[in-house]
Design a protein around this motif. Sequence first.
Motif, short mmCIF file in Angstrom:
data_model
loop_
_atom_site.label_atom_id
_atom_site.label_comp_id
_atom_site.label_asym_id
_atom_site.label_seq_id
_atom_site.Cartn_x
_atom_site.Cartn_y
_atom_site.Cartn_z
N PHE A 1 0.85 -1.36 -0.02
CA PHE A 1 -0.27 0.18 0.30
C PHE A 1 1.00 1.11 0.38
O PHE A 1 1.88 1.25 0.58
N ASP B 1 -2.55 5.94 -1.61
CA ASP B 1 -3.51 4.61 -1.47
C ASP B 1 -4.40 5.71 0.30
O ASP B 1 -5.05 5.56 0.56
N LEU B 2 -3.05 5.61 0.61
CA LEU B 2 -3.26 6.66 1.86
C LEU B 2 -2.50 7.84 1.68
O LEU B 2 -1.01 7.87 1.78
N PRO C 1 -8.50 8.86 -1.59
CA PRO C 1 -8.06 8.18 -0.78
C PRO C 1 -7.98 8.30 0.85
O PRO C 1 -8.60 9.82 0.79
N LYS C 2 -7.67 7.60 1.91
CA LYS C 2 -7.65 8.27 2.83
C LYS C 2 -7.24 8.61 3.51
O LYS C 2 -5.71 8.88 2.81
N LEU D 1 -7.79 0.71 3.44
CA LEU D 1 -7.41 1.56 2.80
C LEU D 1 -8.29 1.10 1.47
O LEU D 1 -9.08 -0.11 0.51
#
Length: 641
Positions: free
Chosen positions: A61, A126-127, A155-156, A222
């Motif tokens: 990730f 992704d984060l 994304p997050k 995620l």
Amino acid sequence: MSIASTSTTSSSLADPAFKIYRRYKYKCEGDCDWGDEEDIFRNKIMYLGNVDESSPPPPPFVVLVQGPPNVGKSLLIKSLVKYFDPMKDITNGPNIIITADKKRRLQLVECLDDIDAMIDAAKYADLVLLLVDANYGFEAETFEFLNLLQAHGLPKVMGVLTHLDQLKDYTKLNETEERLQDLFRTEIYQGAITYNISGLQDDLYNMQDVQVLAEQILTLQLHLSSRRAAHPFVLVDCFEDVTPPEKVLREANCGRNISLYGYLRGCDIKSGAKVHIAGLDDFHLAGVRSTIDPFPLSEENNFVMLTPMENETFRTGTYLRLEVHDVPFRMVANFYSCHPILVGGISPEDKDVGYMQAMLKRHNWHMKLLMSAEPVTMSAGWRRYGTKPIYARQIDNARHQIHDFIPEREHCLAMFWGPLAPAHTRITVVHKTKEVFRIAAKAVVLDPKHHFKIMKDSKREGKPEKILNDRRTALIKFEREDIEDVAAFKGASIRTDSGIWGKVIKAKKRKGVAKCEFEKTIRESDIFIMPVLCEAVAPRLFNRIVPANKGSLKKKDPAQRRLELEQRRRVEITDDEPYSYPFSTTFTLTLNIEYLCNKGKKTVVVMSEEKRKELVKKQQDEEESKKLSLFLAEDDMWDYS
């Protein structure tokens, strides 16, 4: 109360470049009427486990660390690496892959303060860990990056407050901490959680704070936007120039053959697929093969097939070697490991080049007016490229009229030449200079079935075919290639080059001939001019390659870092009321004008809506004056004797 008032160093803070009045905004500036493309960006949970024993494990990730210069991004990455893997070498740079636990790997990437790097990062993260200097406050880079995230699938996001240890007063520390956390949740990213990082321990951040952040990262579910889930892409973590040496000796600037390594993300890919390398061009893959996973979760999951086959399909999570031939040599010359290469798969409808139309709106924070045919950088899908759009506003149900400048507060139609993108694709228009807010506008691609004609002011010339007895009525012959359907211009104004006005009464049977009536007598030697609207198109060109300024990406020397600190763009979020001007927009801005001579900030100018309209009108009047001057100059060339 403003952010600055909560800091012990508020008196030394620079005037804000932008102000957000919390009580006077009704929604986030980033919100935009994107039309009915909402499904394209519906998020879904990324799968965390194996589908079956033959499937490769999910790719690492991508945890992106983003923030303004000198906020502590590199130090946070080193601290997280040290927490997850104490034996790991933390000098490998800002793109590091680690095994966080038995089920999850993380790829830690530092986002450079470069608009091209920010655009690419918004497409693969992704984060996102948004770092904020708690001792200084929010800065424009945070809001610029959030706008890019919104355009490319959000994304997050987690907030990280740094430099809290510089606040020595315990009461002020608590006040600042609570207020920044509240503002982050409500004004920056709805519902986001923030974490505090303060103090150093063995040249790294305090490990107790790092542990709290790391444990939260591992518990997150995620997400992957549906657009990314539908397209294969690779974030390159290893790059090789495999051009035959003899070819380089013959011609140093020859096209290069390169090998790119990284995990396949998004969806499966076939050998021979066509891909886009961000900032470069489209390429057919000369070769694709899976290779040994350099960071396996376990020996059992070290999934690899070393025998490449024609038309083979490779599955998400596989560690791939991509071979690309005839890449421009400057990609190798300008390669910088701190700006990871993004390779995205292209769907069939993305391959052609042509005209596109989009509904566009200028960003309220961008103080510079956008002109038609002015070069801009656009980000759409995997691509970022330069083009020259024209802007237009509606005049009837089927037509729009071109405008010299983009409307101040309204949506308008934009037309430009470039790689065709599917309908409803979100586009971000950016400027590269930090003198302004770098997000210039946002747009949504229109369905080609719904394209409009864009008209512009023009003129058509004709000569008298026959002047009737009253010497005020004549049959005017226009050039056939100019006007065939004269009937469409019935009632239109017409004038002679000597300034006698008239109008079109009716069209004759012969093409290009109209019966016209004038206010005064006319002569056979007169030239007749009819103002008309004709179709306009954007310049048929675009720049596939947006060259990266390699020097701007590298870590700065101490003097350059001090200069960056002097040029920081602080964003003040306040509960105060705006003053001396009416407020009717989403955000009200304060523009911090910096005079670079003497390196001093001379004044702060509040740009009210009325003042902006005056500025626009002044510029439009200047343009009209220029056009009139050119027309009179042409008029003087005629001999009326």
